[in-house]
Write a protein that holds these residues in place. Structure first.
Motif, PDB file in Angstrom:
ATOM      1  N   ASP A 270      -5.905  14.429 -10.223  1.00 49.40           N
ATOM      2  CA  ASP A 270      -5.816  15.632  -9.390  1.00 49.40           C
ATOM      3  C   ASP A 270      -4.872  15.420  -8.211  1.00 49.40           C
ATOM      4  O   ASP A 270      -4.052  16.293  -7.889  1.00 49.40           O
ATOM      5  N   GLN A 271      -4.971  14.265  -7.567  1.00 49.03           N
ATOM      6  CA  GLN A 271      -4.104  14.033  -6.410  1.00 49.03           C
ATOM      7  C   GLN A 271      -2.642  13.912  -6.820  1.00 49.03           C
ATOM      8  O   GLN A 271      -1.754  14.450  -6.148  1.00 49.03           O
ATOM      9  N   ILE A 272      -2.384  13.202  -7.910  1.00 50.79           N
ATOM     10  CA  ILE A 272      -1.003  13.048  -8.365  1.00 50.79           C
ATOM     11  C   ILE A 272      -0.394  14.412  -8.698  1.00 50.79           C
ATOM     12  O   ILE A 272       0.749  14.712  -8.343  1.00 50.79           O
ATOM     13  N   ARG A 273      -1.168  15.247  -9.370  1.00 48.45           N
ATOM     14  CA  ARG A 273      -0.694  16.597  -9.704  1.00 48.45           C
ATOM     15  C   ARG A 273      -0.437  17.421  -8.438  1.00 48.45           C
ATOM     16  O   ARG A 273       0.571  18.112  -8.326  1.00 48.45           O
ATOM     17  N   ASP A 274      -1.351  17.322  -7.484  1.00 48.94           N
ATOM     18  CA  ASP A 274      -1.183  18.086  -6.246  1.00 48.94           C
ATOM     19  C   ASP A 274       0.082  17.674  -5.500  1.00 48.94           C
ATOM     20  O   ASP A 274       0.657  18.467  -4.747  1.00 48.94           O
ATOM     21  N   LEU A 275       0.507  16.421  -5.674  1.00 48.82           N
ATOM     22  CA  LEU A 275       1.714  15.931  -5.012  1.00 48.82           C
ATOM     23  C   LEU A 275       2.990  16.334  -5.753  1.00 48.82           C
ATOM     24  O   LEU A 275       4.095  16.083  -5.262  1.00 48.82           O
ATOM     25  N   GLY A 276       2.842  16.938  -6.921  1.00 50.40           N
ATOM     26  CA  GLY A 276       4.013  17.401  -7.651  1.00 50.40           C
ATOM     27  C   GLY A 276       4.522  16.447  -8.718  1.00 50.40           C
ATOM     28  O   GLY A 276       5.559  16.706  -9.339  1.00 50.40           O
ATOM     29  N   TYR A 277       3.811  15.340  -8.953  1.00 51.62           N
ATOM     30  CA  TYR A 277       4.191  14.421 -10.019  1.00 51.62           C
ATOM     31  C   TYR A 277       3.587  14.888 -11.345  1.00 51.62           C
ATOM     32  O   TYR A 277       2.672  15.713 -11.364  1.00 51.62           O
TER      33      TYR A 277
ATOM     34  N   LEU B  20      -6.931  22.081 -14.310  1.00 53.15           N
ATOM     35  CA  LEU B  20      -6.583  23.509 -14.344  1.00 53.15           C
ATOM     36  C   LEU B  20      -7.819  24.380 -14.149  1.00 53.15           C
ATOM     37  O   LEU B  20      -7.742  25.444 -13.522  1.00 53.15           O
ATOM     38  N   GLN B  21      -8.966  23.929 -14.666  1.00 53.42           N
ATOM     39  CA  GLN B  21     -10.185  24.705 -14.490  1.00 53.42           C
ATOM     40  C   GLN B  21     -10.624  24.722 -13.032  1.00 53.42           C
ATOM     41  O   GLN B  21     -10.994  25.773 -12.488  1.00 53.42           O
ATOM     42  N   LYS B  22     -10.551  23.570 -12.369  1.00 54.40           N
ATOM     43  CA  LYS B  22     -10.941  23.513 -10.954  1.00 54.40           C
ATOM     44  C   LYS B  22     -10.040  24.367 -10.083  1.00 54.40           C
ATOM     45  O   LYS B  22     -10.460  24.817  -9.013  1.00 54.40           O
TER      46      LYS B  22
ATOM     47  N   SER C  81       6.921  27.121 -23.104  1.00 50.05           N
ATOM     48  CA  SER C  81       6.046  27.863 -22.202  1.00 50.05           C
ATOM     49  C   SER C  81       5.998  27.165 -20.849  1.00 50.05           C
ATOM     50  O   SER C  81       6.345  25.996 -20.703  1.00 50.05           O
ATOM     51  N   VAL C  82       5.532  27.892 -19.827  1.00 45.34           N
ATOM     52  CA  VAL C  82       5.508  27.345 -18.480  1.00 45.34           C
ATOM     53  C   VAL C  82       4.589  26.120 -18.397  1.00 45.34           C
ATOM     54  O   VAL C  82       4.860  25.179 -17.651  1.00 45.34           O
ATOM     55  N   PHE C  83       3.514  26.107 -19.184  1.00 53.90           N
ATOM     56  CA  PHE C  83       2.616  24.950 -19.178  1.00 53.90           C
ATOM     57  C   PHE C  83       3.319  23.724 -19.746  1.00 53.90           C
ATOM     58  O   PHE C  83       3.221  22.622 -19.194  1.00 53.90           O
ATOM     59  N   GLU C  84       4.012  23.907 -20.847  1.00 57.44           N
ATOM     60  CA  GLU C  84       4.720  22.786 -21.456  1.00 57.44           C
ATOM     61  C   GLU C  84       5.833  22.298 -20.539  1.00 57.44           C
ATOM     62  O   GLU C  84       6.031  21.083 -20.370  1.00 57.44           O
ATOM     63  N   ALA C  85       6.542  23.235 -19.917  1.00 63.65           N
ATOM     64  CA  ALA C  85       7.614  22.852 -18.995  1.00 63.65           C
ATOM     65  C   ALA C  85       7.075  22.084 -17.797  1.00 63.65           C
ATOM     66  O   ALA C  85       7.775  21.230 -17.239  1.00 63.65           O
ATOM     67  N   ALA C  86       5.840  22.365 -17.412  1.00 64.08           N
ATOM     68  CA  ALA C  86       5.225  21.676 -16.274  1.00 64.08           C
ATOM     69  C   ALA C  86       4.584  20.351 -16.677  1.00 64.08           C
ATOM     70  O   ALA C  86       3.992  19.678 -15.835  1.00 64.08           O
TER      71      ALA C  86
ATOM     72  N   LEU D  47       0.872  -1.168   0.000  1.00 63.38           N
ATOM     73  CA  LEU D  47       0.000   0.000   0.000  1.00 63.38           C
ATOM     74  C   LEU D  47       0.912   1.221   0.000  1.00 63.38           C
ATOM     75  O   LEU D  47       1.532   1.536   1.012  1.00 63.38           O
ATOM     76  N   GLN D  48       1.006   1.851  -1.157  1.00 59.60           N
ATOM     77  CA  GLN D  48       2.012   2.891  -1.359  1.00 59.60           C
ATOM     78  C   GLN D  48       1.479   4.276  -1.016  1.00 59.60           C
ATOM     79  O   GLN D  48       0.599   4.797  -1.716  1.00 59.60           O
ATOM     80  N   PRO D  49       2.009   4.895   0.034  1.00 56.95           N
ATOM     81  CA  PRO D  49       1.661   6.295   0.280  1.00 56.95           C
ATOM     82  C   PRO D  49       2.544   7.188  -0.600  1.00 56.95           C
ATOM     83  O   PRO D  49       3.757   7.258  -0.407  1.00 56.95           O
ATOM     84  N   LEU D  50       1.974   7.833  -1.605  1.00 58.24           N
ATOM     85  CA  LEU D  50       2.773   8.695  -2.473  1.00 58.24           C
ATOM     86  C   LEU D  50       3.146   9.959  -1.719  1.00 58.24           C
ATOM     87  O   LEU D  50       2.289  10.622  -1.130  1.00 58.24           O
ATOM     88  N   GLN D  51       4.418  10.275  -1.732  1.00 59.13           N
ATOM     89  CA  GLN D  51       4.916  11.439  -1.007  1.00 59.13           C
ATOM     90  C   GLN D  51       4.942  12.667  -1.914  1.00 59.13           C
ATOM     91  O   GLN D  51       5.134  12.558  -3.123  1.00 59.13           O
ATOM     92  N   LYS D  52       4.771  13.836  -1.302  1.00 60.69           N
ATOM     93  CA  LYS D  52       4.827  15.069  -2.087  1.00 60.69           C
ATOM     94  C   LYS D  52       6.222  15.232  -2.656  1.00 60.69           C
ATOM     95  O   LYS D  52       7.219  15.124  -1.952  1.00 60.69           O
ATOM     96  N   ASP D  53       6.285  15.443  -3.952  1.00 58.91           N
ATOM     97  CA  ASP D  53       7.580  15.514  -4.642  1.00 58.91           C
ATOM     98  C   ASP D  53       8.103  16.940  -4.682  1.00 58.91           C
ATOM     99  O   ASP D  53       9.132  17.259  -4.125  1.00 58.91           O
ATOM    100  N   GLN D  54       7.398  17.812  -5.345  1.00 56.05           N
ATOM    101  CA  GLN D  54       7.806  19.214  -5.435  1.00 56.05           C
ATOM    102  C   GLN D  54       6.578  20.065  -5.730  1.00 56.05           C
ATOM    103  O   GLN D  54       5.581  19.558  -6.260  1.00 56.05           O
ATOM    104  N   PRO D  55       6.617  21.349  -5.381  1.00 63.11           N
ATOM    105  CA  PRO D  55       5.433  22.187  -5.593  1.00 63.11           C
ATOM    106  C   PRO D  55       5.165  22.420  -7.073  1.00 63.11           C
ATOM    107  O   PRO D  55       6.075  22.405  -7.899  1.00 63.11           O
ATOM    108  N   GLU D  56       3.907  22.610  -7.388  1.00 63.31           N
ATOM    109  CA  GLU D  56       3.504  22.942  -8.753  1.00 63.31           C
ATOM    110  C   GLU D  56       4.052  24.320  -9.106  1.00 63.31           C
ATOM    111  O   GLU D  56       3.999  25.260  -8.310  1.00 63.31           O
ATOM    112  N   PRO D  57       4.629  24.495 -10.305  1.00 58.32           N
ATOM    113  CA  PRO D  57       5.115  25.820 -10.691  1.00 58.32           C
ATOM    114  C   PRO D  57       3.961  26.817 -10.795  1.00 58.32           C
ATOM    115  O   PRO D  57       2.802  26.435 -10.992  1.00 58.32           O
ATOM    116  N   THR D  58       4.278  28.078 -10.660  1.00 56.39           N
ATOM    117  CA  THR D  58       3.260  29.117 -10.761  1.00 56.39           C
ATOM    118  C   THR D  58       2.782  29.228 -12.202  1.00 56.39           C
ATOM    119  O   THR D  58       3.578  29.382 -13.128  1.00 56.39           O
TER     120      THR D  58
END
Length: 348
Positions: A267-274, A228-230, A202-207, A170-181
């Motif tokens: 959404d959760q994976i993105r929030d964790l920085g992956y 992104l809309q949410k 662009s920043v979107f492509e880089a992210a 049961l893998q608890p995914l750890q926060k990797d890095q913050p989402e870029p602005t």
């Protein structure tokens, strides 16, 4: 695969008798427990589980009045699923492990250890290749094993009697890095995609968002645009109207029967920085980048609550993931949030 012929022994021979669903040995049978961890001692001797008794007959360690090997197999096979359980028990014993029944199917001790003078290492659940995996049950059993500081293992018996072992984590995914602005952006709904402005780099492509449509535009997938809309970064335009998050979600659901669980996992994976991207070419929902965009590290398949999948489907997924050097995770929408379950083939 083994043929069923008894194996000679040059040590001792103990006599026993069938007692319902177990076999009873007298006091002379206690040596089997003391030396090799068989059975459970009682005040008048030793009680053996059916798998233990059959294995000891197979190894010519004991005899049972009124039964030879074949008739004992027939007797115990009146219990549903007994024979595949015995195949696993025998395999573990012949790999050098001491095995006891329970609390799942088998409790397996570390090599060289046994009850009373060692600790168990694995909790083993026996399955067939055609069994359905109920993810809620799997999570519950794996959590119980982990709470006891044991490894949770599925022993899968195929239709030819061959065995494959899978460790469940049961893998608890750890926060990797913050989402870029990311600055707010307008997008145009175009079928199943949303076009947004974005030159190369662009920043979107880089992210890790989107697929390049041309030199000046990126094409976002449904889950990317929904995320992104949410988060009030993207405004979606459609036929001179602005779609609210609710309206866009309804379009998303109408287009994809798995939309709800996919969006929750994304959404959760993105929030964790992956960085999750489509895993379609691997037969799964997402391939996930953990350390940069050079190589994806995980395959993740989103699972709705109450879902069950055939073990054969999971086996194909795990084999493919290993062949491309990735871990295979299933993201299950669960009572406590999203639980990530890793299946990994192991050699005991």
């Amino acid at each position: 695969m083994h043929h069923f012929k008894t194996c000679p022994s040059n040590k001792f021979l103990v006599k026993g008798s069938v007692d319902g669903t177990s076999v009873r040995l007298g006091m002379d049978g206690l040596v089997l427990y003391e030396q090799s961890g068989y059975g459970r001692p009682e005040k008048d001797g030793l009680r053996l589980a059916p798998q233990e008794a059959l294995y000891l007959v197979y190894r010519s360690k004991i005899t049972i009045e009124g039964y030879d090997l074949e008739s004992l197999i027939s007797y115990f096979c009146e219990q549903e699923l007994f024979f595949r359980s015995f195949i696993v028990y025998r395999d573990l014993r012949e790999r050098g492990y001491v095995v006891q029944t329970g609390p799942h199917d088998f409790r397996v001790f570390r090599r060289g250890q046994r009850p009373g003078v060692g600790t168990s290492q694995y909790m083993v659940r026996v399955l067939s290749e055609r069994d359905l995996i109920d993810f809620e049950v799997l999570i519950s059993e794996a959590a119980a094993s982990i709470n006891m500081r044991k490894q949770h293992v599925l022993a899968v018996v195929d239709d030819e009697g061959e065995l494959t072992y899978y460790e469940i984590k049961l893998q608890p995914l750890q926060k990797d890095q913050p989402e870029p602005t990311l600055e707010p952006v307008d997008g145009l709904l175009t079928g199943r995609s949303v076009l947004i402005p974005g030159a190369a780099g662009s920043v979107f492509e880089a992210a890790g968002y989107g697929k390049r449509f041309d030199d000046q535009r990126l094409m976002l997938s449904l889950v990317e645009a929904g995320y992104l809309q949410k988060r009030e970064i993207l405004t979606v335009h459609h036929r001179d109207q602005i779609l609210s998050p609710g309206e866009y979600t309804e379009l998303f659901k109408a287009d994809d029967a798995e939309a709800t669980e996919k969006a929750a996992v994304y959404d959760q994976i993105r929030d964790l920085g992956y960085i999750p991207r489509t895993g379609y070419k691997f037969g799964h929902h997402f391939r996930v980048y953990v350390c940069g965009m050079s190589h994806s590290d995980l395959l993740i398949h989103a699972i709705a609550r109450g879902t069950a999948l055939p073990m054969s489907v999971i086996s194909r997924s795990v084999r493919l993931a290993h062949s491309v050097k990735k871990k295979m995770l299933f993201g299950c929408v669960h009572t406590t949030g999203i639980q990530y379950i890793e299946f990994g083939r192991i050699k005991l």
